[in-house]
Design a protein around this motif. Structure first.
Motif, short mmCIF file in Angstrom:
data_model
loop_
_atom_site.label_atom_id
_atom_site.label_comp_id
_atom_site.label_asym_id
_atom_site.label_seq_id
_atom_site.Cartn_x
_atom_site.Cartn_y
_atom_site.Cartn_z
N MET A 30 0.75 -1.39 0.19
CA MET A 30 -0.28 0.34 -0.19
C MET A 30 0.77 1.57 0.15
O MET A 30 0.60 2.19 -0.45
N PHE A 31 1.81 1.05 0.70
CA PHE A 31 2.64 2.36 1.09
C PHE A 31 3.47 2.83 -0.86
O PHE A 31 3.02 4.19 -1.03
N VAL A 32 4.04 1.65 -1.07
CA VAL A 32 4.31 1.94 -2.36
C VAL A 32 3.57 2.59 -3.80
O VAL A 32 3.64 3.47 -4.51
N GLU A 33 1.97 1.97 -3.31
CA GLU A 33 0.71 2.07 -4.65
C GLU A 33 0.70 3.26 -4.16
O GLU A 33 -0.18 4.24 -5.15
N VAL A 34 0.23 3.97 -2.66
CA VAL A 34 0.03 5.05 -2.57
C VAL A 34 0.65 6.67 -2.81
O VAL A 34 0.40 6.93 -3.44
N PHE A 35 1.69 5.77 -3.24
CA PHE A 35 3.04 6.97 -3.09
C PHE A 35 2.78 7.09 -4.99
O PHE A 35 2.63 8.52 -5.35
N LYS A 36 2.47 6.00 -5.33
CA LYS A 36 2.51 5.84 -7.13
C LYS A 36 1.55 6.98 -7.39
O LYS A 36 1.86 8.02 -8.39
N VAL A 37 -0.10 6.41 -7.23
CA VAL A 37 -0.88 7.24 -7.50
C VAL A 37 -0.71 9.07 -6.54
O VAL A 37 -1.27 9.49 -7.63
N LEU A 38 -0.45 9.24 -5.94
CA LEU A 38 0.06 10.70 -5.79
C LEU A 38 0.35 11.71 -6.10
O LEU A 38 0.87 12.42 -6.49
N ILE A 39 1.75 11.39 -6.84
CA ILE A 39 2.64 11.87 -7.61
C ILE A 39 2.57 11.39 -8.72
O ILE A 39 1.67 12.55 -9.70
N VAL A 40 1.20 10.78 -9.49
CA VAL A 40 0.39 10.78 -10.54
C VAL A 40 -0.63 11.74 -10.30
O VAL A 40 -0.93 12.65 -11.16
N ASP A 41 -1.46 11.68 -9.35
CA ASP A 41 -2.57 12.83 -9.42
C ASP A 41 -1.34 14.12 -9.30
O ASP A 41 -2.67 15.10 -9.99
N ILE A 42 -1.16 14.46 -8.70
CA ILE A 42 -0.57 16.00 -8.48
C ILE A 42 0.40 16.01 -9.60
O ILE A 42 0.30 17.55 -10.37
N VAL A 43 0.51 15.05 -10.83
CA VAL A 43 1.60 15.70 -12.17
C VAL A 43 0.27 16.18 -12.88
O VAL A 43 0.53 16.71 -13.61
N VAL A 89 -14.76 3.80 -8.25
CA VAL A 89 -13.31 5.00 -7.63
C VAL A 89 -12.91 4.24 -6.98
O VAL A 89 -12.95 3.55 -5.83
N ASP A 90 -11.46 5.08 -7.44
CA ASP A 90 -10.52 4.17 -6.23
C ASP A 90 -10.36 5.02 -4.97
O ASP A 90 -10.40 6.05 -4.86
N PRO A 91 -10.19 3.52 -4.26
CA PRO A 91 -10.54 4.50 -2.54
C PRO A 91 -9.44 5.16 -2.21
O PRO A 91 -8.08 5.90 -1.42
N ILE A 92 -8.06 4.34 -2.75
CA ILE A 92 -6.63 5.14 -2.80
C ILE A 92 -6.55 6.84 -2.68
O ILE A 92 -5.74 7.13 -2.59
N GLN A 93 -7.31 7.01 -4.22
CA GLN A 93 -7.36 7.91 -4.53
C GLN A 93 -7.47 8.99 -3.63
O GLN A 93 -7.40 9.80 -3.60
N ARG A 94 -9.24 8.40 -3.41
CA ARG A 94 -10.10 9.42 -3.50
C ARG A 94 -9.83 9.94 -1.77
O ARG A 94 -9.32 11.10 -0.94
N GLU A 95 -9.84 8.59 -0.98
CA GLU A 95 -9.00 8.36 0.51
C GLU A 95 -8.16 8.76 1.27
O GLU A 95 -7.93 9.52 2.51
N ILE A 96 -7.44 8.00 0.55
CA ILE A 96 -5.94 7.91 1.33
C ILE A 96 -4.44 8.61 1.12
O ILE A 96 -4.49 9.28 1.95
N SER A 97 -4.79 8.86 -0.15
CA SER A 97 -3.94 9.77 -0.81
C SER A 97 -3.74 11.04 -0.13
O SER A 97 -2.57 11.85 0.80
N PRO A 98 -4.89 11.63 -0.12
CA PRO A 98 -4.77 12.75 0.57
C PRO A 98 -4.46 13.09 2.22
O PRO A 98 -3.73 13.83 2.87
N ARG A 99 -5.19 11.99 3.20
CA ARG A 99 -4.99 11.75 4.38
C ARG A 99 -3.51 11.42 4.52
O ARG A 99 -2.55 11.80 5.41
#
Length: 271
Positions: free
Chosen positions: A28-41, A143-153
């Motif tokens: 989850m740590f790796v996945e959420v960081f990947k999603v976070l970077i992609v969403d910001i970009v 809706v991806d919970p990691i994208q919507r709920e976890i990455s902002p947290r």
């Protein structure tokens, strides 16, 4: 035979399950960081949820952090001043704050309070959503919970941990200074001089980096335990308890590793 079966069951329920949990959290740590970077970009990061989480975490943890930071500065000042007085080195009281509060106290106080206040709230929130099948409903709707709920947290916890660590460093320095100068008969010059000699910019930067890493650990562990809640309302309580305990164990383990690495890369020097 029964003893071997019980031992096997205990091994599967504790040792194997612990490694499974750690592997799941690392994934989850790796996945959420990947999603976070992609969403910001791609400019699709949920900034409104991020700001809301930052406000909630700051309001939850600032006051308890202040209440813990003050006695830590006082305790360090008392203990070191007593020892320094016995060996005739009372002028080195400021060094204790630099070595104790900034290098170790500030990141650990920040992370432990985040684990207790913020991590438990995250685990309870996501756990209750999981048992109400809201998370499953999000997945069904695409809706991806990691994208919507976890990455902002995650990003909010890292930012709040960074700010709280700086706050604890400042409060610890001021508290130690006031107590040493006005209650223990120290001199302002010797306190600030030894503080600056033993605690440099690299120590402050390292403390901030540790706080950010600790904040990420707290967020990932709490989110993982919340999303894997089972057993109804009682399962939410178990997830909250597991999130806090797992976070504390990981925080102290990672702190030992990071401290050793820092000591090897940047040895302590007196300026």
């Amino acid at each position: 035979m029964k003893t071997r079966s019980a031992a096997r069951r205990w091994f599967d329920d504790h040792i194997v399950a612990s490694f499974d949990t750690f592997g799941r959290q690392l994934g989850m740590f790796v996945e959420v960081f990947k999603v976070l970077i992609v969403d910001i970009v791609k400019r699709r990061f949920p900034y409104r949820e991020f700001i809301r989480q930052c406000a909630f975490m700051a309001s939850t943890s600032v006051f308890p952090t202040l209440l813990v930071a003050i006695p830590i500065g006082v305790i360090v000042s008392i203990q070191v001043s007593n020892i320094a007085g016995q060996i005739g080195a009372t002028s080195f009281s400021g060094a204790a704050t630099g070595l104790g509060v900034i290098r170790q106290g500030a990141p650990l106080v920040t992370s432990l309070l985040l684990a207790g206040a913020v991590g438990s709230a995250i685990a309870a929130d996501l756990g209750s959503r999981t048992i109400r099948e809201e998370i499953d409903a999000m997945r069904v709707m695409g809706v991806d919970p990691i994208q919507r709920e976890i990455s902002p947290r995650l990003l909010a916890t890292m930012l709040v941990a960074f700010l709280l660590c700086g706050f604890v460093c400042f409060v610890g320095f001021i508290t130690g200074y006031v107590f040493n100068v006005y209650f223990q008969g120290g001199t302002p010059g010797s306190y600030t001089g030894t503080f600056a000699s033993f605690a440099g910019t690299s120590d402050l930067i390292f403390a901030m980096v540790k706080a950010v890493i600790f904040g990420a650990i707290v967020a990932v562990v709490a989110c993982d335990r919340g999303l894997n809640t089972k057993g109804g309302p009682a399962g939410v309580a178990n997830s909250v308890n597991a999130a806090v305990v797992n976070s504390v164990l990981l925080l102290f383990t990672v702190n030992v590793i990071l401290t050793q690495v820092f000591a090897l890369v940047i040895p302590a020097k007196v300026v």
